[in-house]
Enzyme design. Structure first.
Site, PDB file in Angstrom:
ATOM      1  N   SER A 133      82.157  71.287  20.611  1.00 47.74           N
ATOM      2  CA  SER A 133      82.637  70.219  21.494  1.00 47.74           C
ATOM      3  C   SER A 133      83.433  69.193  20.707  1.00 47.74           C
ATOM      4  O   SER A 133      83.180  68.973  19.514  1.00 47.74           O
ATOM      5  CB  SER A 133      81.440  69.533  22.166  1.00 47.74           C
ATOM      6  OG  SER A 133      81.827  68.343  22.812  1.00 47.74           O
ATOM      7  N   TYR A 158      73.865  65.151  22.141  1.00 44.68           N
ATOM      8  CA  TYR A 158      74.692  66.292  22.518  1.00 44.68           C
ATOM      9  C   TYR A 158      75.678  66.631  21.398  1.00 44.68           C
ATOM     10  O   TYR A 158      75.778  67.779  20.965  1.00 44.68           O
ATOM     11  CB  TYR A 158      75.447  66.002  23.817  1.00 44.68           C
ATOM     12  CG  TYR A 158      76.476  67.052  24.145  1.00 44.68           C
ATOM     13  CD1 TYR A 158      76.096  68.361  24.438  1.00 44.68           C
ATOM     14  CD2 TYR A 158      77.837  66.745  24.160  1.00 44.68           C
ATOM     15  CE1 TYR A 158      77.049  69.328  24.729  1.00 44.68           C
ATOM     16  CE2 TYR A 158      78.790  67.707  24.454  1.00 44.68           C
ATOM     17  CZ  TYR A 158      78.394  68.995  24.737  1.00 44.68           C
ATOM     18  OH  TYR A 158      79.329  69.958  25.019  1.00 44.68           O
TER      19      TYR A 158
END
Length: 342
Positions: A133, A158
């Site tokens: 990501s 995350y």
């Protein structure tokens, strides 16, 4: 041995947004795809089931409902199929949700990932591609973000879990010569997208006359990347297993490559767009004005993302380039059709 096109490819997260599109593209190429998903209710399961229904129209698709955090079930799956190629897109997504339920990220993004790595290691996998990501860039402010930048300061669990995935993959690439390729996605959008992401949230609110919240008082920039460009990048990279760089040096370590068969790539549009401009394009496509609420920055968020895609271009001769206006028009057309709107 079966011909390469008949050997099954594993796509995890096949009922998810990007997983659905990748599986569809592979099936259209005539490939055999085993899709895995646990259909977590993080967002509307009916959307995931609708994606699966589309995939099941293809003869080459088989679905296995499985939680990759289940060590034995995952080991059994890999032992049964001995996948030559794995596209691992299953994950607990979302920056803000990681402040609410951090354990979900540990179970899916860490435990699930090591189970996939073990499955690849023990069953002759020739190439593992996995979702990372843009969140790994964290507090970095030098733009555009490059795979050669240090990424040791994530701003959310995350982001940290995705950085951990890259490190875990590197250890397997080094120890077991498993080719691994990390995909740092930048704000992917398009048909069949996720309801928890800005594009869907804004479209839904505008169509229903509800206010939209613009964080950091609307002063946000994102490298919005159309899903078809993401799929093209993945399919091209899948055919090019990572190889070690013989010139890599531990004296001056390059964060974006390795002496092991390990690489990471930015998958972004290389063209950041102001969030307020996105709202205007949505208004134009929908034919209705948004009710705007300006809010402060959310914890874990970053004000801007911007991908340097030189490494991707050098490797596969392609970079995402769909103009944001075109992508939004396609998304809104799909959104109206999916929701039965005129």
């Amino acid at each position: 041995m079966a011909a390469p096109e008949k050997q099954p490819i594993l796509v995890t997260g096949a009922a998810g947004f990007i997983g659905f599109h990748v599986a569809t593209a592979l099936l259209k190429e005539g490939r055999v795809v085993i899709g895995v998903d646990n259909l977590t209710p993080y967002y509307d399961v009916k959307l995931k089931e609708a994606r699966l229904a589309e995939l099941q129209k293809h003869n080459g698709f088989s679905f296995v409902r499985l939680d990759l955090a289940d060590r034995q079930a995952t080991a059994d799956l890999f032992a049964q199929y001995k996948f030559p190629h794995v596209v691992h897109l299953a994950a607990q997504a979302g920056v803000r949700y990681s402040l609410i339920d951090p354990q979900a990220y540990v179970d899916s993004n860490l435990i699930g990932f090591v189970n996939v790595l073990e499955g690849c290691r023990h069953n002759g996998c020739q190439h593992l591609l996995y979702a990372s990501s843009s969140s790994v860039y964290g507090s970095n402010t030098h733009m555009p973000f490059s795979v050669h930048d240090n990424v040791d300061h994530p701003l959310s669990l995350y982001g940290a879990s995705k950085k951990a995935n890259e490190l875990m993959a590197h250890s397997y690439s080094h120890l077991f010569k498993l080719p691994t390729t990390g995909l740092r996605f930048f704000t992917v959008y398009g048909p069949w997208g996720r309801p928890d992401m800005a594009m869907w949230i804004f479209a839904s609110a505008i169509l229903s006359g509800k206010p939209i919240k613009l964080f950091n008082h609307g002063k946000m920039r994102r490298d919005f990347t159309y899903v078809d460009d993401v799929v093209e990048s993945i399919v091209r990279l899948a055919a090019r297993p990572a190889v070690g760089d013989p010139d890599w040096s531990g004296d001056k370590p390059d964060p974006g490559s390795s002496s092991a068969p390990w690489r990471v790539y930015n998958i972004g549009n290389n063209n950041p767009v102001d969030l307020l401009d996105v709202v205007e394009l949505l208004e134009k496509s929908i034919g209705k004005k948004a009710v705007r609420e300006l809010e402060p920055m959310q914890p874990g968020d970053v004000p801007a993302t911007y991908a340097d895609v030189d490494a991707l271009m050098q490797e596969v001769g392609f970079k995402p380039s769909t103009p944001i206006g075109d992508g939004i028009a396609r998304f809104i057309a799909w959104y109206r059709a999916y929701n039965g709107l005129k």
